[in-house]
Design an enzyme around this catalytic site. Structure first.
Site, PDB file in Angstrom:
ATOM      1  N   PHE A   1     -11.409  -7.027  14.248  1.00 44.86           N
ATOM      2  CA  PHE A   1     -10.316  -7.472  13.389  1.00 44.86           C
ATOM      3  C   PHE A   1      -9.973  -6.403  12.359  1.00 44.86           C
ATOM      4  O   PHE A   1     -10.842  -5.904  11.654  1.00 44.86           O
ATOM      5  CB  PHE A   1     -10.712  -8.778  12.691  1.00 44.86           C
ATOM      6  CG  PHE A   1      -9.683  -9.280  11.715  1.00 44.86           C
ATOM      7  CD1 PHE A   1      -8.438  -9.720  12.162  1.00 44.86           C
ATOM      8  CD2 PHE A   1      -9.942  -9.317  10.356  1.00 44.86           C
ATOM      9  CE1 PHE A   1      -7.479 -10.172  11.277  1.00 44.86           C
ATOM     10  CE2 PHE A   1      -8.992  -9.785   9.456  1.00 44.86           C
ATOM     11  CZ  PHE A   1      -7.756 -10.213   9.913  1.00 44.86           C
ATOM     12  N   GLN A   2      -8.737  -6.044  12.293  1.00 44.12           N
ATOM     13  CA  GLN A   2      -8.190  -5.033  11.386  1.00 44.12           C
ATOM     14  C   GLN A   2      -8.848  -3.661  11.563  1.00 44.12           C
ATOM     15  O   GLN A   2      -8.927  -2.871  10.627  1.00 44.12           O
ATOM     16  CB  GLN A   2      -8.297  -5.496   9.926  1.00 44.12           C
ATOM     17  CG  GLN A   2      -7.340  -6.645   9.609  1.00 44.12           C
ATOM     18  CD  GLN A   2      -7.211  -6.947   8.134  1.00 44.12           C
ATOM     19  OE1 GLN A   2      -8.127  -6.699   7.355  1.00 44.12           O
ATOM     20  NE2 GLN A   2      -6.058  -7.500   7.740  1.00 44.12           N
TER      21      GLN A   2
ATOM     22  N   GLU B   1       0.806  -1.220   0.000  1.00 45.18           N
ATOM     23  CA  GLU B   1       0.000   0.000   0.000  1.00 45.18           C
ATOM     24  C   GLU B   1       0.839   1.271   0.000  1.00 45.18           C
ATOM     25  O   GLU B   1       0.380   2.310  -0.488  1.00 45.18           O
ATOM     26  CB  GLU B   1      -0.966  -0.006   1.198  1.00 45.18           C
ATOM     27  CG  GLU B   1      -2.074  -1.033   1.116  1.00 45.18           C
ATOM     28  CD  GLU B   1      -1.697  -2.397   1.680  1.00 45.18           C
ATOM     29  OE1 GLU B   1      -2.574  -3.286   1.764  1.00 45.18           O
ATOM     30  OE2 GLU B   1      -0.506  -2.589   2.038  1.00 45.18           O
TER      31      GLU B   1
ATOM     32  N   MET C   1      24.452   8.843   0.860  1.00 46.88           N
ATOM     33  CA  MET C   1      24.473  10.115   1.568  1.00 46.88           C
ATOM     34  C   MET C   1      24.844   9.925   3.029  1.00 46.88           C
ATOM     35  O   MET C   1      25.536  10.760   3.623  1.00 46.88           O
ATOM     36  CB  MET C   1      23.125  10.825   1.439  1.00 46.88           C
ATOM     37  CG  MET C   1      23.158  12.278   1.910  1.00 46.88           C
ATOM     38  SD  MET C   1      24.299  13.324   0.938  1.00 46.88           S
ATOM     39  CE  MET C   1      23.268  13.729  -0.466  1.00 46.88           C
TER      40      MET C   1
ATOM     41  N   LYS D   1     -17.615  -0.396   6.411  1.00 49.45           N
ATOM     42  CA  LYS D   1     -18.095  -1.439   5.504  1.00 49.45           C
ATOM     43  C   LYS D   1     -19.605  -1.359   5.317  1.00 49.45           C
ATOM     44  O   LYS D   1     -20.117  -1.550   4.205  1.00 49.45           O
ATOM     45  CB  LYS D   1     -17.684  -2.811   6.029  1.00 49.45           C
ATOM     46  CG  LYS D   1     -17.870  -3.935   5.029  1.00 49.45           C
ATOM     47  CD  LYS D   1     -17.226  -5.223   5.514  1.00 49.45           C
ATOM     48  CE  LYS D   1     -17.291  -6.318   4.445  1.00 49.45           C
ATOM     49  NZ  LYS D   1     -16.632  -7.564   4.901  1.00 49.45           N
TER      50      LYS D   1
END
Length: 585
Positions: free
Chosen positions: A125-126, A63, A487, A175
């Protein structure tokens, strides 16, 4: 439930749709044709409805890649980029990309799924409070729990992302909101007009003060920032510089806003900028800051920054005024509108003595120090980038990662056109180049797109190689491979007694890695091999990777040490075998 016909206008159906269908129909109405995302449980209703709409979905491998692709799409196109993820880890994986966009004022809309409203706050959940997490790194964010609120909220998100100072907006859809039904009317969901800061008028005291400073200035310099691109004020800035005979210095994100080949262009300022540019700023009696925020990498030590210069700051964000550098005149508003008001009020100037003085500095204070040395068996990153610039006629879109190669690109690839440099400035996000370059290619499919990444940053998001293959993108990837976090190593050499703690990095065989993804590649170790490899990449249809094995302990010069003044630049060591020249030979 009516089935959407992709060939018909779905923006004002006045029909009962699911929240998911409303989401996609609203995106269609906003002109969205491409989104970048990754499905999951809490956003599955939206993915189920996607098949009914004429929107192309790019399946990322992480993502974070989706956020960077939306960002690169926005930078290359000037439009709003859109990314989508599920709840929990899907949403949190967007965070780095959202912060990157926020730091550089990039308009993206991030859509996340959320658990159903009836279990919000129960540690389902999640479940994660993504609006709370992203509060400091978005212009605004929303939690939507009702289908009827989806269209108005999304339309407001697009307005916020673009109006004023652009930036990222996140919309979190539960949802059950996606699954419920509501009446969809795109036009009725239009947000109230934004209330911009009042535009300046010609007779305001601030405008009159700016005109007076411009009339009396003998050594003015324009500081060209990213706001020029965001305002589409490129033509106004060019006219202003030419009519007033003012040299133009660019920030990193301002590169391309003013043509590098223009006689008034000085190049990049700041920590790794052109030495004569920094000296011109220090000697100036007037600085005109156009859409830039006086970042610390631009100013050096503030106590010694342009002490003899009056300062005019033009910016759309009033909170940037006097935040870092105190200015004498602030012109708050859209840069293009302000310059359109200011230009007719200024007499044309013809005195070019200051420009000749600045140009004379180039011979003694060169940064072009690796352009055309004899081929001594060493391959330098500057060779690669300069040859790439020549071979592409400076016409490619370049997406860079962050580090030494980023600064070499800024020094050795001359950007004449706007929106041709896609790079992370404010946040300095390693791993940005590959996904952002994919986003840029989706925005400009007919442009030559090159991704320039270091061996460290490239490995952070290398999984997106498969995204490029799945999309059959004709993009080219140049890995500047020096075996170090370059760097970091340079700072360790300069400031930590060459204690290269944890900066050497082991990498895979990048050509074999590319091959595993179905991508052709080459390894280059000599200067004579650079142009043939670039030609091969440009000729090939589809993704192509070149592994450039460059000098391991090369440095970016000039360099301003932390706490040093803008003019106190560390030059390339005299024992270095490379030569210095101010002109390309």
């Amino acid at each position: 439930m009516p089935k959407m016909n992709p060939k018909k206008n779905t923006t004002n159906l006045n029909a009962q749709l699911t929240g998911s269908e409303i989401m996609w129909a609203t995106l269609v109405g906003e002109g969205v044709e491409t989104v970048f995302g990754y499905p999951g449980g809490a956003i599955l209703p939206a993915y189920d409805a996607l098949r009914k709409f004429p929107i192309h979905h790019v399946l990322v491998r992480h993502e974070q890649g989706a956020a960077h692709m939306a960002d690169g799409f926005a930078r290359a196109s000037g439009k709003v980029g859109v990314c989508i993820a599920t709840s929990g880890p899907g949403a949190t994986n967007l965070v780095t990309g959202i912060a990157t966009a926020m730091a550089d004022s990039i308009p993206i809309v991030c859509i996340t799924g959320q658990v159903s409203s009836k279990v919000l706050g129960s540690d389902a959940f999640q479940e994660i409070d993504i609006t709370g997490i992203t509060l400091p790194i978005t212009k605004h964010n929303f939690l939507v729990t009702r289908a009827e609120d989806i269209a108005p909220t999304l339309r407001k998100a697009f307005q916020l992302a673009q109006d004023g100072r652009p930036g990222p907006v996140l919309v979190d859809f539960t949802k059950d909101a996606q699954q419920a039904t509501a009446l969809f009317d795109f036009h009725a969901a239009k947000p109230a007009p934004a209330r911009p800061h009042p535009m300046l008028k010609a007779e305001t005291p601030e405008m009159l003060a700016a005109i007076e400073l411009l009339k009396t200035a003998k050594r003015p310099v324009i500081l060209a920032g990213h706001g020029i691109l965001q305002s589409n004020a490129m033509e106004q800035v060019r006219q202003f510089a030419e009519r007033q005979q003012i040299p133009v210095a660019s920030t990193l994100l301002g590169l391309g806003a003013f043509p590098a080949s223009h006689p008034l262009s000085l190049g990049m300022m700041g920590m790794h900028g052109e030495s004569w540019v920094n000296n011109a700023i220090q000697q100036a009696d007037l600085l005109l800051a156009f859409g830039m925020r006086f970042d610390d990498r631009v100013t050096g030590n503030l106590a010694s920054y342009a002490l003899n210069a009056k300062k005019i700051h033009i910016d759309i964000d009033p909170y940037e005024i006097n935040k870092v550098v105190k200015v004498d005149v602030a012109l708050i508003g859209d840069l293009r509108a302000v310059l359109n008001t200011l230009l007719p009020l200024l007499p044309k100037k013809s005195d070019a003595s200051w420009i000749r003085e600045v140009n004379a500095m180039k011979g003694d204070e060169s940064v072009r120090d690796i352009i055309n040395p004899p081929d001594n068996g060493h391959l330098y990153a500057a060779h690669v980038i300069n040859d790439l610039w020549r071979e592409t006629n400076g016409d490619a879109i370049i997406a860079t990662d962050v580090g030494q190669h980023q600064m070499w690109e800024a020094q050795y690839y001359k950007h004449d056109a706007p929106r041709t440099l896609v790079t992370s400035g404010g946040l300095g996000t390693m791993g940005f180049a590959l996904p952002a370059g994919i986003g840029a290619k989706m925005a400009a499919p007919n442009k030559d797109v090159w991704i320039i990444a270091g061996d460290g940053g490239f490995q952070m998001t290398a999984a997106e190689l498969s995204t490029a293959v799945q999309e059959n993108l004709d993009i080219n990837i140049a890995v500047i491979n020096n075996g170090f976090l370059g760097m970091v190593r340079q700072w360790q050499e300069a400031f930590y007694d060459k204690n290269y703690s944890c900066s050497p990095i082991l990498s895979p065989d990048f050509v074999k890695l590319a091959d595993a993804h179905g991508i052709k590649g080459l390894t280059v170790t000599k200067r004579s091999e650079v142009i043939p490899a670039v030609k091969a990449a440009r000729k090939h249809k589809g993704p192509f990777l070149i592994n450039f094995q460059v000098e391991k302990e090369d440095g970016v010069y000039p360099m301003i040490a932390p706490g040093a003044a803008l003019h106190e630049m560390v030059r390339r060591p005299k024992h270095d075998p490379l030569i210095e020249t101010s002109e390309d030979e």
